[in-house]
Enzyme design. Structure first.
Site, mmCIF file in Angstrom:
data_model
loop_
_atom_site.group_PDB
_atom_site.id
_atom_site.type_symbol
_atom_site.label_atom_id
_atom_site.label_comp_id
_atom_site.label_asym_id
_atom_site.label_seq_id
_atom_site.Cartn_x
_atom_site.Cartn_y
_atom_site.Cartn_z
ATOM 1 N N HIS A 43 0.861 -1.181 0.000
ATOM 2 C CA HIS A 43 0.000 0.000 0.000
ATOM 3 C C HIS A 43 0.897 1.231 0.000
ATOM 4 O O HIS A 43 1.734 1.399 0.883
ATOM 5 C CB HIS A 43 -0.925 0.030 1.217
ATOM 6 C CG HIS A 43 -1.805 1.249 1.248
ATOM 7 N ND1 HIS A 43 -3.032 1.290 0.608
ATOM 8 C CD2 HIS A 43 -1.626 2.480 1.803
ATOM 9 C CE1 HIS A 43 -3.567 2.485 0.777
ATOM 10 N NE2 HIS A 43 -2.736 3.232 1.497
ATOM 11 N N CYS A 44 0.710 2.093 -0.981
ATOM 12 C CA CYS A 44 1.553 3.271 -1.132
ATOM 13 C C CYS A 44 0.796 4.500 -0.631
ATOM 14 O O CYS A 44 -0.210 4.907 -1.226
ATOM 15 C CB CYS A 44 1.959 3.460 -2.599
ATOM 16 S SG CYS A 44 3.030 4.885 -2.874
#
Length: 302
Positions: free
Chosen positions: A189-190
């Protein structure tokens, strides 16, 4: 000159703190002072601040801090997206206002006024594509497609059901606790994208990293050429060697030229250093992910 060198040192310390805060968790910084500074900035300061608020305001203050922390760290939010736009927009504005007056120059043509704007626009476009694209959300109506695309090997991945989504969990997928969905071939998850990176948008993410590496290198080289042109235009080397008797050698001239540049073009020097360091950081991150892609591995599987 003391004040100017103090400003340079201040800029370097500020840059170190910024890099540590934003990038200290990257794998390339494991075991380094940057990782330790990152840990202190993210957890140490927050812990001391939370204790102080709890001591002064009691349980209500602590609960308020925890609510803010939950929103910023555990739920989708656009904070880092806004910060990215501010960084790239602010950097371009500083470069344009401080350096475009010297274009065209001795070593750089006027076309770079337009190339730089186009390059920044492409970077923002890749950012939007990565942020807004579907990473490969696994749902009840497409789970069979992902189950056939990623069969279980019964070694690392075995047949199981996602306890949250209540659907079969394809191999190499993962439920993202922040986004609240299962993602096929989940990488990570960025926070910068406010999105997961998975099967369907990893190519946009890699293009984003590659382009921004080139963008920072381009900015560094362009500013360097502008400064080199100013040295040539003002005949700094001739003045130093003829009028001040400085030996015409790299070792002898370098300190005097650097002193002149810092005094006359300190903004450009700081911008060039900032872009060079960011280029190295993003290049390292891109190389890490390129290696994972070449070995058909994800960050989640490392």
């Amino acid at each position: 000159m003391g004040v100017q060198w103090l400003l340079v040192c201040h800029g370097l310390v500020t840059l170190l703190v910024l890099v540590s805060f934003l990038c200290g968790q990257w794998p390339i910084f494991d075991g380094t002072p940057i990782q330790r500074i990152n840990h202190f900035l993210h957890f140490g300061i927050c812990d001391y601040f939370q204790r102080f608020v709890g001591f002064v305001f009691g349980a209500k203050g602590t609960n308020a801090i925890q609510s803010v922390e939950y929103f910023c760290c555990d739920r989708p939010n656009p904070i880092l997206q806004v910060l990215y736009i501010a960084i790239i927009g602010g950097t371009y504005y500083l470069v344009a206002t401080s350096s475009f007056r010297y274009i065209p120059g001795y070593y750089i043509g006027e076309v770079h006024r337009y190339i730089s704007f186009f390059a920044v626009c492409v970077g923002v476009l890749l950012f939007l594509l990565t942020s807004l694209s579907d990473p490969g959300t696994v749902k009840s109506d497409n789970v069979s497609v992902y189950l056939s695309a990623y069969p279980y090997d019964n070694v690392i991945y075995s047949e199981k059901e996602c306890s949250t989504c209540k659907i079969p969990k394809p191999a190499r997928s993962k439920h993202c606790s922040i986004c609240g969905r299962c993602v096929a071939r989940f990488d990570h998850h960025c926070g910068w994208m406010n999105n997961c990176i998975g099967e369907r948008n990893i190519h946009y993410f890699m293009a984003f990293l590659f382009w921004h590496t080139l963008l920072c290198i381009y900015g560094t080289v362009a500013i360097g050429l502008i400064l080199a042109g100013q040295i040539k235009e003002f005949r700094v080397i001739d003045i130093l060697t003829v009028y001040y008797g400085v030996e015409n050698s790299y070792v002898s001239l370098s300190p005097h030229i650097i002193q002149w540049l810092v005094g006359a073009y300190n903004t450009q020097i700081l911008l060039m250093m900032f872009l060079a360091i960011v280029a190295l950081l993003i290049a390292g991150f891109f190389g890490y992910h390129a290696k994972l892609c070449l070995t058909n591995t994800t960050t989640n599987e490392v």
